[in-house]
Scaffold this active site. Structure first.
Site: not given
Ligand code: NAD
Ligand code: MG
Length: 360
Positions: A120, A226, A236, A240, A247, A264
């Site tokens: 939890r 943020k 939200e 927010r 987007h 994205h």
């Molecule tokens: P990701 O986590 O897939 O990373 C992108 C790529 O870079 C992956 O292949 C990863 O393995 C690689 N990578 C990561 N760090 C690295 C490093 N230092 N050196 C080399 N390669 C590296 O993508 P992202 O863009 O970081 O995150 C996208 C995700 O985040 C989505 O699932 C999205 O829904 C989520 N997200 C969440 C929130 C939230 O508020 N929780 C906000 C925005 C996005």
């Molecule tokens: Mg975004």
């Protein structure tokens, strides 16, 4: 070099964001901010070979386990989340243990969700390794996984204990991923801080060269903005939503082209151009403001035009977006640079004109 600290003020759930070079090697910083004696590090097959050993080494005397998941958004699933829970149980970790997310947003969202659910709710720490994760996903407390039918449909709000943003780990990040993260930084400037846009114009070269001080400033300002928005509206209810500038249009692009074709951040970049265009048609932004946004995005190699999927298709895809309220698409628009508003009483002529201009 000094490190930057941003304190997220959420009462008992307050936590610090620490930003600086080589923080994953900083034993005393980790000792101060990661209190749990038992830890499970969650990472993936790309990031773990680069940084896991270094981080483990810096965590000293603690009992540290790890679970390495496959890389990719397609693995942001309940199945992967179950693997984290399995590891927590196998390693007999209790309520006093913490999960440590070492990776981008995918790992952070999954590890945070596993921590929210295990017994939890146990503590978790974010060590975001993408620019997007440092400026966006590691802050705000949204965690979760995808459902085969829809993104981020299963999740929880769970705030981390601490976020450790190491600017140097970004050096191994692919250029395209890095630039996609910059789109979200530009977004913060557009919605809340025109001075950040000035800074981005002046510091583009340093930021593109991934200089520590430039990254530290950009990550700090992004997190502050943020945090300010999330502090007013943690779950939200309203404000927010301004974080979603670009987007809703971007979502149409991502869906129409198939997830993964456009990153994205790239879709958000094009989406912001459309939101700015529509704001201009409503008599808010000036032509020069729109041109300034386009120039800035181009400077960072980000797209400023949408794929020609057709205005009607775009409209349909936007209608499926979860930001719909009472049958009307709520849009984040810009009264002026550095200020955003969620609007549902815009004229449909303005929306139609912008959709036709960019998608037809
Ligand atoms: P990701 O986590 O897939 O990373 C992108 C790529 O870079 C992956 O292949 C990863 O393995 C690689 N990578 C990561 N760090 C690295 C490093 N230092 N050196 C080399 N390669 C590296 O993508 P992202 O863009 O970081 O995150 C996208 C995700 O985040 C989505 O699932 C999205 O829904 C989520 N997200 C969440 C929130 C939230 O508020 N929780 C906000 C925005 C996005
Ligand atoms: Mg975004």
């Amino acid at each position: 070099m000094n490190i930057e600290q941003v304190d997220i003020d959420l009462g008992v759930r307050s936590y610090p964001i620490l930003i600086g070079p080589d923080l994953i090697d900083d034993e005393s910083l980790l000792a101060r901010h990661v209190q749990a004696r038992n830890l499970l590090i969650v990472s993936n097959t790309t990031v773990a070979p680069l940084y896991l050993q270094r981080l483990q080494h810096s965590l000293g005397e603690r009992r540290v386990g790890s679970v390495i998941l496959p890389d990719g958004e397609q693995h942001k699933t309940l199945e992967s989340m179950a693997l984290i829970i399995d590891a927590l149980i196998e390693q007999r970790l209790n309520r006093d243990a913490a999960v440590l997310a070492l990776g981008g947003g995918v790992i952070g969202d999954m590890a945070g969700f596993a921590a929210a659910c295990y017994q939890r709710g146990i503590d978790y720490v974010q060590v975001p390794t993408t620019l997007l994760a440092q400026v966006d996903s590691s802050v705000g407390g949204k965690t979760g996984v995808n459902h085969p039918q829809a993104k981020n449909m299963i999740g929880a709000f769970h705030q981390p204990r601490c976020v450790i943003a190491d600017t140097r780990v970004l050096r191994s990040l692919a250029e395209r991923e890095y630039r996609a993260g910059i789109a979200e930084i530009i977004k913060y400037g557009m919605i809340h801080d025109a001075a950040l846009l000035d800074w981005l114009e002046q510091s583009a070269e340093a930021l593109l060269a991934r200089e520590d001080e430039a990254i530290m400033y950009a990550v700090r300002r992004s997190c502050e903005i943020k945090a300010a928005v999330v502090a007013i509206d943690e779950r939200e209810q309203g404000l927010r939503a301004i974080l979603n500038l670009g987007h809703t249009f971007g979502h149409a692009i991502e869906t129409a082209t198939g997830y993964g074709r456009w990153l994205h951040g790239e879709a958000v970049a094009a989406g912001m151009v459309i939101a700015a265009d529509m704001s201009r048609r409503l008599g808010w932004l000036h032509e020069a403001d729109c041109e300034r946004l386009i120039r800035l995005l181009r400077r960072f190699g980000l797209p400023v035009d949408a794929p020609h999927i057709g205005a009607q298709r775009a409209r349909d895809l936007m209608g499926l977006d979860k930001k719909v309220l009472d049958g009307r698409i709520r849009l984040v628009l810009l009264p002026q640079l550095g200020q955003a508003q969620v609007v549902s009483d815009y004229t449909s002529e303005a929306l139609d004109a912008s959709l036709r201009a960019y998608f037809d």
